[in-house]
Every structure is written in C-alpha cells, then in structure tokens.
Design a protein around this motif. Structure first.
Motif, PDB file in Angstrom:
ATOM      1  N   MET A   1      20.361 -28.382  20.510  1.00  0.00           N
ATOM      2  CA  MET A   1      20.276 -26.987  20.917  1.00  0.00           C
ATOM      3  C   MET A   1      19.134 -26.752  21.912  1.00  0.00           C
ATOM      4  O   MET A   1      19.319 -26.130  22.944  1.00  0.00           O
ATOM      5  N   SER A   2      17.944 -27.260  21.596  1.00  0.00           N
ATOM      6  CA  SER A   2      16.802 -27.032  22.467  1.00  0.00           C
ATOM      7  C   SER A   2      17.019 -27.623  23.853  1.00  0.00           C
ATOM      8  O   SER A   2      16.628 -27.024  24.859  1.00  0.00           O
ATOM      9  N   TRP A   3      17.644 -28.807  23.918  1.00  0.00           N
ATOM     10  CA  TRP A   3      17.834 -29.429  25.223  1.00  0.00           C
ATOM     11  C   TRP A   3      18.806 -28.620  26.067  1.00  0.00           C
ATOM     12  O   TRP A   3      18.649 -28.523  27.291  1.00  0.00           O
ATOM     13  N   ARG A   4      19.803 -27.976  25.426  1.00  0.00           N
ATOM     14  CA  ARG A   4      20.750 -27.155  26.182  1.00  0.00           C
ATOM     15  C   ARG A   4      20.062 -25.915  26.739  1.00  0.00           C
ATOM     16  O   ARG A   4      20.324 -25.499  27.871  1.00  0.00           O
ATOM     17  N   LEU A   5      19.178 -25.321  25.958  1.00  0.00           N
ATOM     18  CA  LEU A   5      18.408 -24.182  26.451  1.00  0.00           C
ATOM     19  C   LEU A   5      17.521 -24.592  27.624  1.00  0.00           C
ATOM     20  O   LEU A   5      17.454 -23.909  28.644  1.00  0.00           O
ATOM     21  N   GLY A   6      16.825 -25.719  27.464  1.00  0.00           N
ATOM     22  CA  GLY A   6      15.931 -26.180  28.514  1.00  0.00           C
ATOM     23  C   GLY A   6      16.666 -26.488  29.804  1.00  0.00           C
ATOM     24  O   GLY A   6      16.245 -26.067  30.895  1.00  0.00           O
ATOM     25  N   VAL A   7      17.783 -27.222  29.693  1.00  0.00           N
ATOM     26  CA  VAL A   7      18.554 -27.570  30.891  1.00  0.00           C
ATOM     27  C   VAL A   7      19.133 -26.324  31.542  1.00  0.00           C
ATOM     28  O   VAL A   7      19.151 -26.194  32.773  1.00  0.00           O
ATOM     29  N   SER A   8      19.600 -25.375  30.719  1.00  0.00           N
ATOM     30  CA  SER A   8      20.180 -24.147  31.265  1.00  0.00           C
ATOM     31  C   SER A   8      19.164 -23.375  32.084  1.00  0.00           C
ATOM     32  O   SER A   8      19.430 -22.983  33.230  1.00  0.00           O
ATOM     33  N   PHE A   9      17.982 -23.145  31.516  1.00  0.00           N
ATOM     34  CA  PHE A   9      16.988 -22.361  32.234  1.00  0.00           C
ATOM     35  C   PHE A   9      16.436 -23.125  33.429  1.00  0.00           C
ATOM     36  O   PHE A   9      16.062 -22.523  34.443  1.00  0.00           O
ATOM     37  N   PHE A  10      16.374 -24.435  33.345  1.00  0.00           N
ATOM     38  CA  PHE A  10      15.965 -25.227  34.503  1.00  0.00           C
ATOM     39  C   PHE A  10      16.968 -25.038  35.644  1.00  0.00           C
ATOM     40  O   PHE A  10      16.578 -24.835  36.801  1.00  0.00           O
ATOM     41  N   LEU A  11      18.264 -25.091  35.326  1.00  0.00           N
ATOM     42  CA  LEU A  11      19.288 -24.910  36.350  1.00  0.00           C
ATOM     43  C   LEU A  11      19.274 -23.488  36.904  1.00  0.00           C
ATOM     44  O   LEU A  11      19.495 -23.281  38.099  1.00  0.00           O
ATOM     45  N   PHE A  12      19.020 -22.501  36.037  1.00  0.00           N
ATOM     46  CA  PHE A  12      18.939 -21.128  36.530  1.00  0.00           C
ATOM     47  C   PHE A  12      17.845 -21.000  37.594  1.00  0.00           C
ATOM     48  O   PHE A  12      18.048 -20.392  38.643  1.00  0.00           O
ATOM     49  N   GLY A  13      16.669 -21.537  37.299  1.00  0.00           N
ATOM     50  CA  GLY A  13      15.577 -21.474  38.267  1.00  0.00           C
ATOM     51  C   GLY A  13      15.865 -22.277  39.516  1.00  0.00           C
ATOM     52  O   GLY A  13      15.567 -21.835  40.637  1.00  0.00           O
ATOM     53  N   LEU A  14      16.458 -23.456  39.345  1.00  0.00           N
ATOM     54  CA  LEU A  14      16.751 -24.336  40.484  1.00  0.00           C
ATOM     55  C   LEU A  14      17.749 -23.716  41.443  1.00  0.00           C
ATOM     56  O   LEU A  14      17.478 -23.562  42.642  1.00  0.00           O
ATOM     57  N   ILE A  15      18.912 -23.355  40.939  1.00  0.00           N
ATOM     58  CA  ILE A  15      19.987 -22.890  41.813  1.00  0.00           C
ATOM     59  C   ILE A  15      19.703 -21.494  42.352  1.00  0.00           C
ATOM     60  O   ILE A  15      20.020 -21.186  43.506  1.00  0.00           O
TER      61      ILE A  15
END
Length: 433
Positions: A1-15
C-alpha cells in the motif's frame, strides 16, 4: 500500500511539472533571438499564478478530484498541441499559457490531496510529490536536450502525450478510499479520508451549538474570508516570505543571467571534459538548466530519501545563499571574475554556483510544504479541520508564483542589460544566439 501511494504522488509531481520545465528549457528554440527568453517564463507562470491565487480563496464545496484530474490532462495536451502546431510567437505563447493553467491547477489539486492522509503519511507523500516535481526538472531538461534534435514542432508534439500518465496513476495506481479505509493501523499509519466523496459541512453558528444541531450537517460549509486571513497571517513571515525570495532569486538567475553566461566553444585539447557537453554556443543555456534541475531534484528528494527536514527556523537560509549567488553570477556575466583568458575556470565556477542554487531552491520548497502539512488544524471538527488543511497548503502557492512573476519581469531587462555590458567589453557571443 505505501509503495503505491509513494509512486502515485511521485508521478503526480513528475508529470504535472514536466511540461513546464520542457517549455523553459526550450525557450531559445520557441522564440526568435531578439525576443527576451523571460517572455516564455512569463506566459509559463502567469496563468498558474492566477489559479494559485484565486482558487483556494474562492473555492467552496466538495473538491471533485476525479473531474480535476481529467480536466488538467485534457488542458495540458491541448496547450502543447497549440504550441506544436503554431509557427507564430503569439499562438505559441497562447499554448504555453493554456498548459500553464493546467500545471497550476494540477499542482494545487495534488498538494491538497496529500492532506487527506494521516499526518505521518501526508508528510511522506509531500516528500514524494516534491521529489516528483524535482524529477520533472531533470526529466524535462534531459528530454528536451534529446528531443530538440527532431525539431521544435516534433519535440513539443511528442511531449504532449506525457499528461496522459496522470489519469492512469490516479485511477489505477493510487489507492482509492475503500481499499485503505480499514487498514489505518495495519498499513504503517496510512489513513485516507474519502476526499473525492466527503461533503463539506457548514461552520457551526451560535444557533447550531445552542440546540439546532440537527441541521448542522445539512448545509454546505465555507470558510469565511476572515477565517482564511486568520490562517494566512502567521504563514507570511514563516513560510511565504522565504519561498517568495527563493523563487525571485533563482528565476532571476535562470531566466535573466544564465542566458548570458556564454563562453567560446572549448577545444578538445584544452578542455576534454567540457567539450563532451558543449558542442556549440547554444548548448550553454540548456546545460545550465540541466545542472539546476539535477540539483533541485536531489534536494527536493531529501525527505523522501529519509533525510531529516530542515528546521523551520532555518527556512530563510536558502534564500540568503541564493542572493549571494545572484550577485556573483551577475558580476561574472557583466564583468567577468577571472577574465577572458580563463574561460575554463569561469565555466567551473558557474557550474558550481548553479548547482548550489538548485540545492537551495529544492530544500526551501520541500521543507516549506512539509512543515505546513504537519501543522495541526485549529478546529476539532473533522470537516472544518479538513478544509483548513486544504486551504493552508493551497494558499502557499501564492508566494512562489508571485516570486517567479517578479523575477520574469526583472530578468527581461536584466538579460538585455547584461548582453549590452558584454558587447561593450568586446564579448558578442550573446548576439549570436
């Protein structure tokens, strides 16, 4: 769960931020040489600035994250297509403005979304989002470094598909409320409030508290202007002023000074390392942007990499350091610190100063948002507290955008003035771009 949250917010900031960086990196290629590059930055930030200033203060009611995400994606793609298909400066600036509007709304949306999590998790998600925005600088500058070889229109057109990754991450990767609502204590403190479905409720009045409490949840809540001003006042000296200064100084450097930090193309015999990066005069500006973005990425990733946050009382320090760098680079551009016969030494000095500038900018950004996210709401009511957290983190976008706008206004005449100073002392490289 935590890794999905982290990857999601990382992608939000990136894109969300990558198109913004691509536009800035492509400034030399999007307008004629006689047009100040600060005009690109101006159109790239003003619509975003308007969103950040107006939206948090006027928004009332439920935040519809689904609609916002889809809308931001569509607007971003449309803006980049307009830039790609247009040959005139006016239409290109219009397309840049459209994409900027989407960037501003997207950044506001995802920062507000972090407040839907428990404080510890929210702090980490701020770190991941900030890391993504830093990576956007690195990815955007690197992408343009490579894509520009295909021509400006083709490169911008290829970039227009990047926003499609945001809806994918939001709908298919980010955990939705039902998937985490019963795992608060088991999943490392993750707690998600159903931000996309929770109704806002009215601020309680004296009548509500005196007995008409049965109607308390039947009206729409809206923080008043006085409520919002009460929350903003203590944030001005603590967070807003340091962020304003950081963005003012670093964007003045990047848009007004860096375009004039030019040196003759080095020879392979004297500078075998530098020649690997510099093939023509036009390579200097993209290189300075790349160096800046790499160091911003590293410093914005500090919290997500496990580094302790910068103490809140030290938030003004990065701005002070950047002011010193601005003065040093201005002197280097106008007069030259080491003279015309030491271009290699001057190149290394600029490389170092731009790197420190990026580190300071990244640290100021991630730590300001981190500490705002950790502040406790003044109300014990969960719905009122939710609005307070969303407003506070949304309102902090005002100082960075206003700092950028002022920097853009300063950088346009500054670039022209520095170029004139170089020509006066016999260095005419700035006129050959």
């Amino acid at each position: 769960m935590s890794w999905r949250l982290g990857v999601s917010f990382f992608l939000f900031g990136l894109i969300n931020n990558v198109l913004y960086v691509i536009i800035l990196s492509a400034a030399l290629d999007l307008v004629p040489a006689s047009t100040p590059k600060g005009l690109i930055a101006f159109c790239n930030i003003v619509p975003s600035f308007i969103v950040k200033v107006v939206w948090p203060y006027l928004l009332k009611g439920t935040i519809r994250y689904h609609q916002r995400v889809i809308g931001c994606c569509v607007i971003s793609v449309l803006g980049m297509i307009v830039v790609a298909l247009s040959g005139g400066v006016g239409m290109r600036l219009l397309g840049i403005s459209i994409a900027s509007f989407s960037t501003g709304l997207g950044g506001l949306t995802f920062l507000q979304l972090t407040t839907a999590y428990a404080p510890i998790t929210a702090g980490r998600n701020i770190g991941y989002f900030a890391s993504g925005t830093g990576a956007a600088g690195l990815v955007g500058a690197s992408l343009w470094w490579e894509l520009r070889n295909f021509g400006t229109r083709t490169a911008i057109g290829l970039s227009s598909v990047l926003p499609l990754m945001i809806p994918f991450a939001y709908f298919f990767l980010l955990p939705q409320p039902p998937s985490v609502s019963n795992q608060d204590e088991e999943d490392d403190g993750v707690e998600l409030i159903a931000a996309s479905s929770t109704e806002y409720i009215p601020l309680p009045t004296d009548e509500d508290e005196g007995g008409a409490t049965g109607y308390r949840h039947s009206r729409i809540i809206a923080l008043s202007a006085s409520d919002k001003w009460r929350m903003v006042k203590p944030m001005i000296p603590k967070y807003m002023l340091p962020l304003f200064c950081v963005y003012l100084f670093e964007y003045t450097i990047n848009q007004g000074i860096c375009p004039t930090l030019l040196y003759p193309v080095p020879s392979s015999e004297e500078h075998p390392v530098i020649i690997l990066m510099i093939k023509s005069i036009r390579d200097y500006y993209p290189l300075w942007q790349l160096v800046y973005q790499v160091t911003v990425f590293l410093s914005r990733s500090s919290i997500s990499l496990g580094c302790p946050p910068l103490p809140a009382k030290l938030l003004p320090v990065p701005a002070i350091i950047q002011l010193v760098i601005l003065l040093a680079l201005t002197y280097e551009s106008a007069i030259g610190i080491f003279g015309e016969s030491s271009e290699g030494t001057s190149f290394l000095l600029v490389f170092l100063l731009v790197s420190i500038e990026g580190i300071c900018g990244g640290l100021a950004y991630v730590n300001a948002f981190y500490w705002i996210n950790q502040e406790k709401p003044s109300s014990s009511d969960p719905e009122i507290a939710k609005q307070e957290k969303e407003f506070k983190i949304g309102s902090i976008g005002f100082p960075d955008s206003s700092g950028i706008i002022l920097a853009v206004l300063v950088s346009m005449p500054l670039e022209l003035g520095l170029c004139a100073a170089q020509v006066k002392r016999g260095k005419e490289l700035c006129r050959s771009l």
